[in-house]
Design an enzyme around this catalytic site. Sequence first.
Site, short mmCIF file in Angstrom:
data_model
loop_
_atom_site.label_atom_id
_atom_site.label_comp_id
_atom_site.label_asym_id
_atom_site.label_seq_id
_atom_site.Cartn_x
_atom_site.Cartn_y
_atom_site.Cartn_z
CG HIS A 1 130.49 8.44 36.38
ND1 HIS A 1 130.98 9.09 35.28
CD2 HIS A 1 129.24 8.92 36.56
CE1 HIS A 1 130.08 9.93 34.82
NE2 HIS A 1 129.01 9.84 35.57
CG HIS B 1 121.77 7.28 32.00
ND1 HIS B 1 122.52 8.16 32.73
CD2 HIS B 1 121.39 7.96 30.88
CE1 HIS B 1 122.59 9.33 32.09
NE2 HIS B 1 121.90 9.24 30.98
CG ASP C 1 122.07 7.80 39.92
OD1 ASP C 1 122.75 7.55 38.90
OD2 ASP C 1 121.13 8.61 39.94
C1 SDX Z 1 124.67 8.18 35.74
O1 SDX Z 1 127.63 9.40 31.99
C2 SDX Z 1 127.13 10.18 32.88
O2 SDX Z 1 127.58 11.33 33.09
C3 SDX Z 1 125.96 9.59 33.68
C4 SDX Z 1 125.47 10.40 34.88
C5 SDX Z 1 124.86 11.70 34.44
O3 SDX Z 1 124.83 12.63 35.25
O4 SDX Z 1 124.28 11.74 33.31
O5 SDX Z 1 126.56 10.67 35.76
C6 SDX Z 1 124.38 9.65 35.63
O6 SDX Z 1 124.23 7.42 34.91
C7 SDX Z 1 125.54 7.70 36.88
C8 SDX Z 1 125.83 6.16 36.81
C9 SDX Z 1 124.62 5.45 37.44
N1 SDX Z 1 124.73 3.97 37.22
C10 SDX Z 1 124.98 3.15 38.24
O7 SDX Z 1 125.25 3.51 39.39
C11 SDX Z 1 124.92 1.67 37.88
C12 SDX Z 1 126.11 0.93 38.51
N2 SDX Z 1 127.33 1.40 37.82
C13 SDX Z 1 127.72 0.74 36.67
O8 SDX Z 1 127.01 -0.22 36.06
C14 SDX Z 1 128.91 1.33 35.94
O9 SDX Z 1 129.81 1.77 36.86
C15 SDX Z 1 128.60 2.41 34.92
C16 SDX Z 1 127.57 1.94 33.96
C17 SDX Z 1 128.13 3.64 35.60
C18 SDX Z 1 129.90 2.69 34.17
O10 SDX Z 1 130.26 1.52 33.61
P1 SDX Z 1 131.56 1.41 32.66
O11 SDX Z 1 132.34 2.67 32.64
O12 SDX Z 1 131.09 0.88 31.37
O13 SDX Z 1 132.43 0.42 33.43
P2 SDX Z 1 132.44 -1.12 33.13
O14 SDX Z 1 131.03 -1.62 33.09
O15 SDX Z 1 133.32 -1.33 31.95
O16 SDX Z 1 133.12 -1.68 34.45
C19 SDX Z 1 134.53 -1.65 34.61
C20 SDX Z 1 134.78 -2.69 35.69
C21 SDX Z 1 134.10 -4.01 35.40
O17 SDX Z 1 134.82 -5.02 36.11
P3 SDX Z 1 135.82 -6.00 35.23
O18 SDX Z 1 135.04 -6.47 34.03
O19 SDX Z 1 136.99 -5.12 34.87
O20 SDX Z 1 136.20 -7.11 36.18
O21 SDX Z 1 134.20 -2.22 36.93
C22 SDX Z 1 133.15 -3.09 37.31
C23 SDX Z 1 132.78 -3.89 36.08
O22 SDX Z 1 132.23 -5.15 36.45
N3 SDX Z 1 132.06 -2.25 37.77
C24 SDX Z 1 131.35 -2.50 38.86
C25 SDX Z 1 130.46 -1.44 38.97
N4 SDX Z 1 130.65 -0.58 37.95
C26 SDX Z 1 131.65 -1.10 37.20
N5 SDX Z 1 131.40 -3.54 39.73
C27 SDX Z 1 130.51 -3.47 40.75
N6 SDX Z 1 129.63 -2.47 40.93
C28 SDX Z 1 129.57 -1.44 40.07
N7 SDX Z 1 128.69 -0.48 40.23
#
Ligand code: SDX
Length: 389
Positions: A268, A229, A324
């Site tokens: 996201h 997050h 971010d």
């Molecule tokens: C914020 O919710 C909000 O509004 C948050 C926010 C706000 O203003 O409050 O916008 C702020 O928190 C932004 C997000 C910051 N986090 C990151 O940048 C961390 C990296 N991103 C992730 O870990 C991820 O994308 C999330 C946590 C942001 C969202 O995750 P989800 O929706 O739960 O997606 P998921 O984990 O189910 O992933 C779906 C697929 C998976 O692959 P498969 O299992 O289908 O093979 O996408 C992949 C994941 O492995 N994936 C990524 C990835 N994010 C998801 N693969 C590589 N790099 C990534 N960053």
Amino acid sequence: DFGLMTYDPAYTNTASCRSSVTFIDGDVGILEYRGYPIEQLAEKSTYLEVAYLLVYGELPTQQQLDWWVNEITLHTFVHENVKEFVGGFRHDAHPMGMLLGAVGALSTFYPDAFDIDDPASREIQTIRLISKMPTLAAFAYRHIQGRPYVYPDNDLAYPDNFLSMMYKMTELKYEPDPRLSRALDILFILHADHEQNCSTSAVRSVGSSQVDPYSAVAAGIAALYGPLHGGANEAVLRMLRRIESVDNIPGFIEGVKAGNERLMGFGHRVYKNYDPRAKIIKSAAEDVFEVTGRNPLLDIALELEKIALEDEYFVQRKLYPNVDFYSGLIYEALGLPVEMFPVMFAIPRTSGWIAQWLEMTQDGEQKIARPRQIYTGDRGRDYVPIASR
Ligand code: SDX
């Protein structure tokens, strides 16, 4: 019978509340505060005006804005004992952990008992939290730097006052470059609210027990602390530094696709398109670098984005830069250590958290948060004496 219940591991399909604060269309990449597009607010407004909009639902008149800015400015100081509290942390404590503790303790520093049913009580707590967050953040930074704390200078505007408390080293008035102040104010606008994200949901859930808003906001800070997050902006800078050169990007991307790690700052839960905030931050970064000199890590970030947006792994999963991905480059250019990056997220998100808390406390139908579960354990077992286990 829980037959009607469905388990949603992402909590995405179960609306937790009704709200009129922020609208997001993740498929198109739209973000609006109280119906105003984020692009217009970032270009034309200020963070304190946006905070007023989030809290009261309308853009202020000049008279209302003057009152609001004066109120926020008058409440920037904290009780002297808060300095002792912050001073009690280790010299290498993470500032987000310090902020979490300090805000949680803040409710104990006021004699006026919090009355959730009194609009005036709700309003003064709102003002105190928005005005004191930069002071607590700056105190945490000065503590880990081993430097004396700098008190608020209430002649300065909100972003300048924060930079003064962070960086002032002489008796002379601290006067940051206006382009840096504006870039910081835009970052504050962009981070102010974002619908029912993890930390806002925490504030609403904890606040639904009718605890004071300082405790509810401390819960939000705890959620934002996590690397998935608000901690992602810190993780992005560490990732860019570790990649070190654009030549190492292909190998890094292969490691991400192999599941070894995530491309931090990408993806996201709601945006399955480009996060509109990331676009604005990317252009703000260029303005900042005109003043501070270009951050070489920007070249790695730009190349990472280019390669990822053309790679099937990311395209198929609809992974785009989020808020971010570029913000840390600006914070680093402003002289902030990476540990302060999530704190920079918490400062402006306080106005979104408190706006959503106010909405919840004023919604007569809102009850205490009490999610149910799909029970998967054993049932009706008889106790077994320890000698027989
Ligand atoms: C914020 O919710 C909000 O509004 C948050 C926010 C706000 O203003 O409050 O916008 C702020 O928190 C932004 C997000 C910051 N986090 C990151 O940048 C961390 C990296 N991103 C992730 O870990 C991820 O994308 C999330 C946590 C942001 C969202 O995750 P989800 O929706 O739960 O997606 P998921 O984990 O189910 O992933 C779906 C697929 C998976 O692959 P498969 O299992 O289908 O093979 O996408 C992949 C994941 O492995 N994936 C990524 C990835 N994010 C998801 N693969 C590589 N790099 C990534 N960053």
